[in-house]
Design a protein around this motif. Structure first.
Motif, PDB file in Angstrom:
ATOM      1  N   VAL A 173       0.863  -1.176   0.000  1.00  0.00           N
ATOM      2  CA  VAL A 173       0.000   0.000   0.000  1.00  0.00           C
ATOM      3  C   VAL A 173       0.902   1.229   0.000  1.00  0.00           C
ATOM      4  O   VAL A 173       1.822   1.342   0.806  1.00  0.00           O
ATOM      5  CB  VAL A 173      -0.927   0.008   1.236  1.00  0.00           C
ATOM      6  CG1 VAL A 173      -1.705   1.303   1.325  1.00  0.00           C
ATOM      7  CG2 VAL A 173      -1.865  -1.181   1.195  1.00  0.00           C
ATOM      8  N   VAL A 174       0.629   2.145  -0.935  1.00  0.00           N
ATOM      9  CA  VAL A 174       1.418   3.372  -1.029  1.00  0.00           C
ATOM     10  C   VAL A 174       0.535   4.532  -0.593  1.00  0.00           C
ATOM     11  O   VAL A 174      -0.561   4.731  -1.122  1.00  0.00           O
ATOM     12  CB  VAL A 174       1.932   3.605  -2.473  1.00  0.00           C
ATOM     13  CG1 VAL A 174       2.704   4.918  -2.563  1.00  0.00           C
ATOM     14  CG2 VAL A 174       2.796   2.437  -2.919  1.00  0.00           C
ATOM     15  N   VAL A 175       1.018   5.266   0.398  1.00  0.00           N
ATOM     16  CA  VAL A 175       0.297   6.430   0.910  1.00  0.00           C
ATOM     17  C   VAL A 175       1.072   7.662   0.454  1.00  0.00           C
ATOM     18  O   VAL A 175       2.194   7.898   0.900  1.00  0.00           O
ATOM     19  CB  VAL A 175       0.199   6.395   2.451  1.00  0.00           C
ATOM     20  CG1 VAL A 175      -0.552   7.612   2.962  1.00  0.00           C
ATOM     21  CG2 VAL A 175      -0.459   5.107   2.917  1.00  0.00           C
ATOM     22  N   ARG A 176       0.474   8.418  -0.457  1.00  0.00           N
ATOM     23  CA  ARG A 176       1.104   9.657  -0.942  1.00  0.00           C
ATOM     24  C   ARG A 176       0.426  10.832  -0.243  1.00  0.00           C
ATOM     25  O   ARG A 176      -0.794  10.929  -0.249  1.00  0.00           O
ATOM     26  CB  ARG A 176       0.930   9.788  -2.455  1.00  0.00           C
ATOM     27  CG  ARG A 176       1.708   8.761  -3.230  1.00  0.00           C
ATOM     28  CD  ARG A 176       1.620   9.046  -4.727  1.00  0.00           C
ATOM     29  NE  ARG A 176       2.417   8.096  -5.451  1.00  0.00           N
ATOM     30  CZ  ARG A 176       1.913   7.081  -6.153  1.00  0.00           C
ATOM     31  NH1 ARG A 176       0.625   6.918  -6.235  1.00  0.00           N
ATOM     32  NH2 ARG A 176       2.716   6.251  -6.770  1.00  0.00           N
ATOM     33  N   VAL A 177       1.239  11.703   0.336  1.00  0.00           N
ATOM     34  CA  VAL A 177       0.692  12.879   1.028  1.00  0.00           C
ATOM     35  C   VAL A 177       1.320  14.146   0.470  1.00  0.00           C
ATOM     36  O   VAL A 177       2.440  14.130  -0.029  1.00  0.00           O
ATOM     37  CB  VAL A 177       0.923  12.804   2.559  1.00  0.00           C
ATOM     38  CG1 VAL A 177       0.200  11.621   3.161  1.00  0.00           C
ATOM     39  CG2 VAL A 177       2.392  12.759   2.896  1.00  0.00           C
TER      40      VAL A 177
END
Length: 193
Positions: free
Chosen positions: A142-146
């Motif tokens: 899972v990639v969380v881009r902020v």
């Protein structure tokens, strides 16, 4: 958290006025009960305003941290008071979305003031057939881009604290999920997604 005597706070129910007539003119009895009134006035005030203590938007500042523990809400004394109140008020709603993309995006927005995009599914699988073969191992991280919530370039006032983002993501992602955090200067473009 403590409720203490408030200097000069009058009692709504003075004890001296409730004594039998025999003590109405007794100076000692009136002075003695006036001292008790000083001690009891904050208690009566607290009880009269009790519903406000359970509303995070109205609760006294020092009561807010304790209220957060009741609902399992996030609370950090370093946050601005308005953010602390909002985090406690929305705690139950965020618990409902715990472990989901929506829950993580909402928590990142509320707590850290960043926008987020989440890709990947974490590889969760299930079967409705008892004794079925185990599903294959998760194929994806899972990639969380902020990025800063205002959507523009990062400046000193809107800089994303990557360590705080990673700590929050670690706390909120399901334990079986491998999450990777990417901090972007602005919203991802179509070629990044």
């Amino acid at each position: 958290m403590s409720r203490a005597a408030v200097p000069g706070l009058p009692s709504r129910h003075p004890i001296g006025e409730q004594l039998p007539a025999l003590y109405a003119d007794d100076d000692f009895a009136q002075r003695f009960t006036a001292g008790l009134d000083t001690v009891l006035a904050p208690v009566f005030t607290t009880l009269d305003n009790l519903p406000s203590y359970f509303d995070p938007r109205l609760a006294p500042d020092d009561f807010l941290a304790w209220l957060a523990t009741w609902v399992g809400g996030a609370d950090d004394p370093r946050w601005p008071l308005a953010l602390r109140r909002e985090a406690v008020a929305r705690a139950v709603e965020l618990h409902r979305w715990s472990g989901t993309r929506r829950g993580l995006v909402e928590a990142l927005r509320l707590v850290l003031g960043v926008s987020a995009e989440i890709t990947g599914d974490g590889g969760a699988a299930w079967s409705s057939t008892a004794g079925a073969a185990l599903p294959p191992a998760p194929a994806d991280t899972v990639v969380v881009r902020v990025w800063p919530q205002h959507g523009g370039a990062v400046d000193a006032a809107h800089e994303v604290d990557a360590d705080r983002v990673r700590a929050l993501v670690r706390r909120l992602c399901p334990v079986h999920t491998d999450c990777r955090v990417e901090v972007l200067p602005g919203p991802p473009t179509s070629e990044e997604g």
